[in-house]
Design a protein around this motif. Structure first.
Motif, mmCIF file in Angstrom:
data_model
loop_
_atom_site.group_PDB
_atom_site.id
_atom_site.type_symbol
_atom_site.label_atom_id
_atom_site.label_comp_id
_atom_site.label_asym_id
_atom_site.label_seq_id
_atom_site.Cartn_x
_atom_site.Cartn_y
_atom_site.Cartn_z
ATOM 1 N N PHE A 210 4.350 -13.735 2.860
ATOM 2 C CA PHE A 210 5.161 -13.067 3.876
ATOM 3 C C PHE A 210 4.403 -13.123 5.203
ATOM 4 N N THR B 48 1.662 -1.721 4.176
ATOM 5 C CA THR B 48 0.914 -2.970 4.055
ATOM 6 C C THR B 48 -0.569 -2.694 3.842
ATOM 7 N N LEU C 226 8.883 -4.909 4.916
ATOM 8 C CA LEU C 226 7.990 -5.462 3.907
ATOM 9 C C LEU C 226 8.022 -4.630 2.629
ATOM 10 N N ARG C 227 8.034 -3.335 2.778
ATOM 11 C CA ARG C 227 8.062 -2.481 1.586
ATOM 12 C C ARG C 227 9.298 -2.782 0.736
ATOM 13 N N GLN D 122 11.150 -5.568 0.655
ATOM 14 C CA GLN D 122 11.129 -6.919 0.096
ATOM 15 C C GLN D 122 10.036 -7.087 -0.966
ATOM 16 N N VAL D 123 8.837 -6.615 -0.680
ATOM 17 C CA VAL D 123 7.716 -6.790 -1.612
ATOM 18 C C VAL D 123 7.956 -6.010 -2.895
ATOM 19 N N GLU D 124 8.458 -4.792 -2.787
ATOM 20 C CA GLU D 124 8.681 -4.013 -4.002
ATOM 21 C C GLU D 124 9.812 -4.594 -4.857
ATOM 22 N N TRP E 23 6.162 -11.282 -11.203
ATOM 23 C CA TRP E 23 5.050 -10.385 -10.895
ATOM 24 C C TRP E 23 4.567 -9.664 -12.151
ATOM 25 N N ILE F 156 0.897 -12.564 -4.205
ATOM 26 C CA ILE F 156 1.589 -12.301 -2.944
ATOM 27 C C ILE F 156 0.552 -12.177 -1.827
ATOM 28 N N VAL G 145 0.360 -11.209 2.384
ATOM 29 C CA VAL G 145 0.994 -10.779 3.624
ATOM 30 C C VAL G 145 0.001 -11.029 4.746
#
Length: 319
Positions: A68, A85, A228-229, A231-233, A241, A248, A250
């Motif tokens: 990301f 992040t 980001l929170r 999308q990443v979660e 994962w 991952i 960032v």
């Protein structure tokens, strides 16, 4: 105090103490000779995990990498304004001496995904200049793997002109002329990310590009952190994962031109537990990591870059 020292000090302080209570107070230091592709981690500090989750003696091998990228902010700025992040780095891994390689945006993206800036020094679209050099996306396909770039706001696939909140200068695959056919198939709008994540179909070489608001170019870092929170979660809830196949990263393309181009970079994988890596790294190191995950030779200047797989001691699966 220099920007480098200030950035390291701030990031380390934030990573170790600002993201919740119960942080360990006595980290153990690990140092060894400078890392190469085959060496042990160089200058990373492993902090005992506060999680009660047990870890296996043989962690699952990383065969997929999803990166990301946010925009134009330094390590100091990101550390102060992106709590999610920062917490991600504190839980898994953070690189505190990671630098972008130049300015402006486009050549940094090309460095991340091709091991070269291709001599490009501006943000012009592919119609003005492109490259025949290979990318890690094309490399993934050439070794029998999968590749996909997810771009928010992009109209259709592999769009070669900016439109609305989509900026083509942030989409490096669109600049690789020799891979245009693959780009048209696998350089896709962001909406496909959640489907691929839920179905365990994330690519071996993947990149996620927010639009110009959610990448903090036109909006603030808090907006980018919230995006980001989400999308990443969503990615972390998927089988890639959970099985340990996916790592991952960032990072930011560049800083604001006032902090030595040092940017906050987090590395997440279930095998990592509060690792703070002070080894000098850059976007060529990230390009090298892509190729190492693929089990392929690093491209361009990535061949001589420090191995992030080694400094973070990531278990690789070779594609």
């Amino acid at each position: 105090m220099s920007n480098k020292v200030l950035g390291w000090a701030l990031a380390t302080a934030v990573l170790l103490g600002a993201c919740g209570s119960g942080a360990p107070t006595a980290p153990s230091a690990q140092t060894s000779a400078p890392a190469t592709a085959s060496s042990a981690p160089a200058t990373s500090t492993a902090i005992p995990s506060t999680s009660s989750t047990s870890t296996s003696a043989q962690p699952a091998a990383v065969s997929k990498l999803l990166v990301f990228v946010v925009e134009n902010h330094s390590l100091d700025q990101m550390s102060a304004a992106m709590p999610y992040t920062v917490a991600l780095g504190r839980k898994f891994g953070a690189a505190t001496s990671y630098r972008a390689v130049t300015h402006p945006s486009l050549p940094n993206y090309l460095a991340m995904t091709g091991g070269s800036t291709a001599g490009i020094v501006d943000d012009a679209p592919p119609a003005s200049h492109a490259t025949d050099q290979p990318s890690v996306f094309g490399q993934a396909l050439s070794v029998g793997g999968t590749a996909k770039l997810y771009a928010e706001g992009m109209p259709g696939t592999c769009a070669t002109a900016s439109s609305g909140t989509y900026a083509v200068r942030h989409n490096p695959w669109a600049y690789h002329l020799g891979e245009r056919a693959a780009c048209k198939q696998f350089d896709v709008p962001l909406m496909q990310l959640s489907t691929d994540a839920a179905g365990g179909q994330l690519p071996n070489a993947g990149m996620v590009i927010p639009d110009v608001c959610n990448d903090a170019h036109d909006c603030d870092l808090a907006t980018a952190d919230r995006w980001l929170r989400t999308q990443v979660e969503a990615v972390m809830s998927g089988p890639d994962w959970r099985a340990g196949r996916l790592a991952i990263v960032v990072t930011a393309d560049e800083d604001d031109r006032h902090h030595g181009n040092v940017v906050l970079t987090t590395v997440a994988h279930p095998s990592l537990h509060s690792v703070v890596d002070t080894t000098p790294l850059d976007h060529y190191s990230l390009a090298r990591l892509y190729s190492e995950v693929l089990g392929a030779p690093p491209l361009g200047q990535a061949a001589t870059a420090t191995s992030m797989a080694s400094t973070f001691n990531l278990p690789l699966g070779g594609g």
